[in-house]
Design a protein around this motif. Structure first.
Motif, short mmCIF file in Angstrom:
data_model
loop_
_atom_site.label_atom_id
_atom_site.label_comp_id
_atom_site.label_asym_id
_atom_site.label_seq_id
_atom_site.Cartn_x
_atom_site.Cartn_y
_atom_site.Cartn_z
N MET A 159 49.68 59.75 26.74
CA MET A 159 50.84 60.49 27.22
C MET A 159 52.04 59.58 27.23
O MET A 159 51.98 58.47 27.70
CB MET A 159 50.46 60.92 28.63
N HIS A 178 59.49 60.96 26.18
CA HIS A 178 60.47 60.97 27.17
C HIS A 178 61.74 61.42 26.61
O HIS A 178 62.43 60.75 25.92
CB HIS A 178 60.62 59.62 27.83
N THR A 232 54.31 62.31 39.25
CA THR A 232 54.43 62.83 37.88
C THR A 232 53.09 62.64 37.16
O THR A 232 52.96 61.76 36.32
CB THR A 232 55.54 62.09 37.10
N ALA A 262 49.63 63.52 31.91
CA ALA A 262 48.29 63.53 31.34
C ALA A 262 47.34 62.66 32.17
O ALA A 262 46.22 62.38 31.74
CB ALA A 262 48.33 63.02 29.91
N GLY A 263 47.80 62.18 33.31
CA GLY A 263 46.91 61.46 34.22
C GLY A 263 46.67 60.01 33.84
O GLY A 263 45.75 59.37 34.37
N GLY A 264 47.49 59.45 32.96
CA GLY A 264 47.29 58.06 32.54
C GLY A 264 47.43 57.09 33.71
O GLY A 264 46.56 56.24 33.93
N TYR A 265 48.52 57.21 34.46
CA TYR A 265 48.69 56.32 35.62
C TYR A 265 47.60 56.64 36.65
O TYR A 265 47.03 55.73 37.26
CB TYR A 265 50.05 56.54 36.30
N ASP A 274 52.52 67.54 40.00
CA ASP A 274 53.25 67.84 38.77
C ASP A 274 53.77 69.27 38.93
O ASP A 274 53.08 70.13 39.49
CB ASP A 274 52.38 67.72 37.51
N ARG A 275 54.98 69.50 38.44
CA ARG A 275 55.53 70.86 38.56
C ARG A 275 55.05 71.75 37.43
O ARG A 275 55.30 72.96 37.47
CB ARG A 275 57.06 70.78 38.60
N CYS A 308 56.94 70.01 43.02
CA CYS A 308 58.00 69.12 42.56
C CYS A 308 57.98 67.84 43.37
O CYS A 308 57.77 67.88 44.59
CB CYS A 308 59.35 69.79 42.74
N PHE A 309 58.26 66.72 42.71
CA PHE A 309 58.26 65.47 43.50
C PHE A 309 59.42 65.42 44.48
O PHE A 309 59.37 64.71 45.46
CB PHE A 309 58.14 64.23 42.62
N ASP A 335 57.19 58.61 37.13
CA ASP A 335 57.38 58.33 35.70
C ASP A 335 58.20 59.51 35.18
O ASP A 335 57.66 60.50 34.71
CB ASP A 335 55.99 58.24 35.05
N GLY A 361 60.62 62.28 33.56
CA GLY A 361 60.94 62.77 32.22
C GLY A 361 59.99 63.85 31.76
O GLY A 361 59.23 64.42 32.55
N GLN A 381 54.64 68.52 26.59
CA GLN A 381 55.75 69.48 26.73
C GLN A 381 56.62 69.47 25.48
O GLN A 381 56.97 70.52 24.94
CB GLN A 381 56.57 69.13 27.98
N MET A 435 60.11 72.91 32.97
CA MET A 435 58.85 72.20 33.17
C MET A 435 57.92 73.05 34.04
O MET A 435 56.71 73.04 33.86
CB MET A 435 59.10 70.87 33.86
N GLU A 453 66.30 66.24 41.78
CA GLU A 453 64.89 65.97 42.10
C GLU A 453 64.68 64.48 42.37
O GLU A 453 64.00 64.09 43.33
CB GLU A 453 64.01 66.39 40.91
C1 LIG Z 1 56.36 61.32 31.49
S1 LIG Z 1 55.23 62.43 32.11
C2 LIG Z 1 54.21 61.49 33.17
C3 LIG Z 1 53.10 60.79 32.47
C4 LIG Z 1 52.08 60.13 33.36
N1 LIG Z 1 52.62 58.97 34.04
C5 LIG Z 1 50.84 59.73 32.60
O1 LIG Z 1 50.49 58.54 32.66
O2 LIG Z 1 50.22 60.56 31.96
C6 LIG Z 1 56.23 63.28 33.25
C7 LIG Z 1 55.55 64.41 33.98
O3 LIG Z 1 56.32 64.64 35.15
C8 LIG Z 1 56.42 66.01 35.38
N2 LIG Z 1 57.66 66.22 36.13
C9 LIG Z 1 58.92 66.03 35.72
N3 LIG Z 1 59.78 66.31 36.70
C10 LIG Z 1 59.03 66.64 37.78
C11 LIG Z 1 59.33 67.01 39.12
N4 LIG Z 1 60.59 67.08 39.55
N5 LIG Z 1 58.31 67.25 39.97
C12 LIG Z 1 57.02 67.16 39.55
N6 LIG Z 1 56.67 66.85 38.28
C13 LIG Z 1 57.66 66.58 37.42
C14 LIG Z 1 56.46 66.64 34.01
O4 LIG Z 1 56.01 67.98 34.08
C15 LIG Z 1 55.51 65.73 33.24
O5 LIG Z 1 54.21 66.24 33.25
#
Ligand SMILES: C[S@@+](CC[C@H](N)C(=O)[O-])C[C@H]1O[C@@H](n2cnc3c(N)ncnc32)[C@H](O)[C@@H]1O
Length: 346
Positions: free
Chosen positions: A1, A4, A42, A45-48, A65-66, A91-92, A113, A115, A120, A140, A229
């Motif tokens: 994942m 950005h 955020t 894909a759950g990497g972190y 995640d939203r 939402c965060f 993280d 973006g 998406q 999103m 946000e």
């Molecule tokens: C860049 S990805 C994160 C990747 C993640 N760190 C990983 O390792 O897989 C960003 C994610 O944040 C979510 N996102 C963006 N803005 C958000 C918000 N305000 N609240 C919750 N989730 C949000 C997006 O839907 C997206 O799935």
């Protein structure tokens, strides 16, 4: 994942690869290997999240995640976590409400993280990218106003402001004028229609991104209220973190990085007034101390493997035991944004 947000994945090297950006640097700054209660705002894909869970057997993680499809995609990791991961569609910016609902203890770390994700970007029907023709959506989450609603409903002046401030597009006024002229004929409903329209107004730089890149970025930021946000999340994290807890934020464009940088500067007792007009306000006790003095960026190795990491910047700080501060003075709306440096809208 990865992925950005410039909507320019062609230049970024093609389809999604699920490679989290700056993962080693995030773990070093967040220190989940201490164990404790963490929040990933955020999940994507759950990497972190997977790496945080792996770092210590006693880590408990709440991930938000939203995007409902990110929540659905994370269920296997929830099942494998032995009850240590809870995944919530939220939402965060609302993380404080989520923490209350879930009765979370004071947190040892919060990571964001910011973006759009590769998934998406790469799904035509989400409407984030001009690489594919799809509905002009860009949400999103599954609710709220879409990019088509904005493009077909907002005044010319507000469209120009959005494209100028959020996209740093010098030709913002001309793009807004062209949008309003075109929608008088027929509503603009697809990514291709918008991209073609912008390309007629903004001259293509042969070595640069697609001329619609900045307009798409601007609309995405507006549709998802991305800056609002971020500001809400920074303040919420200040209130939720335990003394010694870490706040780690990875951003992908300059507007977001500026918000994080200024927030940390103020919370470390810097940034009030300037050398000509020092602030007369009493200095509140610092609520954070720096973990990173300068933003951390991707190594050459990471950039070779994942060109999408090129604009990533990580900033991190440690919560002190001082009480959380008021929310005054943060950018929460277009009107509070300074003009992009050295640029005038045309
Ligand atoms: C860049 S990805 C994160 C990747 C993640 N760190 C990983 O390792 O897989 C960003 C994610 O944040 C979510 N996102 C963006 N803005 C958000 C918000 N305000 N609240 C919750 N989730 C949000 C997006 O839907 C997206 O799935």
């Amino acid at each position: 994942m990865t992925g950005h947000g410039d909507g320019n994945a062609d230049a970024d090297g093609g389809p999604a690869r699920h490679v989290p950006v700056l993962l080693g640097e995030v773990l070093e700054a967040l220190q989940p290997a201490r164990g404790g209660a963490f929040l990933d705002g955020t999940f994507g894909a759950g990497g972190y999240a997977a790496a945080i869970l792996k770092s210590h057997p006693d880590v408990r993680l709440t991930a938000l995640d939203r995007d409902p499809s990110a929540i659905a995609g994370g269920q296997a990791l929830v099942a494998a976590s032995g009850g240590r991961l809870q995944l919530v569609e939220a939402c965060f910016g609302d993380m404080e409400q989520a923490a209350r609902d879930l009765a979370l203890p004071p947190l040892d770390g919060v990571v964001l993280d910011i973006g759009v994700s590769s998934m998406q970007l790469d799904q035509a029907e989400r409407g984030f990218s001009f690489r594919f023709d799809g509905p002009l959506d860009m949400r999103m989450a599954s609710s709220g106003e879409s990019a088509a609603d904005l493009v077909n409903g907002e005044s010319e002046e507000r469209l120009a402001d959005i494209i100028y401030h959020f996209g740093e597009e010098r030709r913002a006024r001309a793009v807004a004028r062209a949008i309003v002229a075109a929608r008088k004929e027929a509503p603009i409903l697809t990514t291709r229609a918008l991209a073609d329209l912008v390309a007629r107004v903004v001259r293509a730089d042969p070595n640069g991104p697609h001329p619609a890149t900045r307009t798409f970025q601007a609309l995405r930021i507006a549709v998802n209220d991305e800056l609002g946000e971020l500001v809400r999340a920074l303040h919420a994290a200040e209130r939720l973190l335990a003394p010694g807890g870490r706040l780690v934020v990875v951003t992908f464009h300059s507007l977001e990085d500026r918000i994080v940088k200024q927030f940390f500067a103020r919370r470390q007792g810097r940034g009030g007034g300037n050398r000509f007009a020092p602030s007369l306000a009493p200095v509140a006790a610092a609520t954070f101390t720096a973990v990173t003095r300068n933003p951390v960026t991707a190594s050459q190795n990471e950039l070779r493997a994942n060109p999408r990491a090129r604009s990533a910047k990580l900033r991190a700080a440690t919560r002190t035991d001082a009480p959380a501060q008021d929310e005054d003075g943060d950018v929460t709306s277009l009107a509070m944004l300074p003009a992009p440096t050295g640029r005038r809208a045309r």
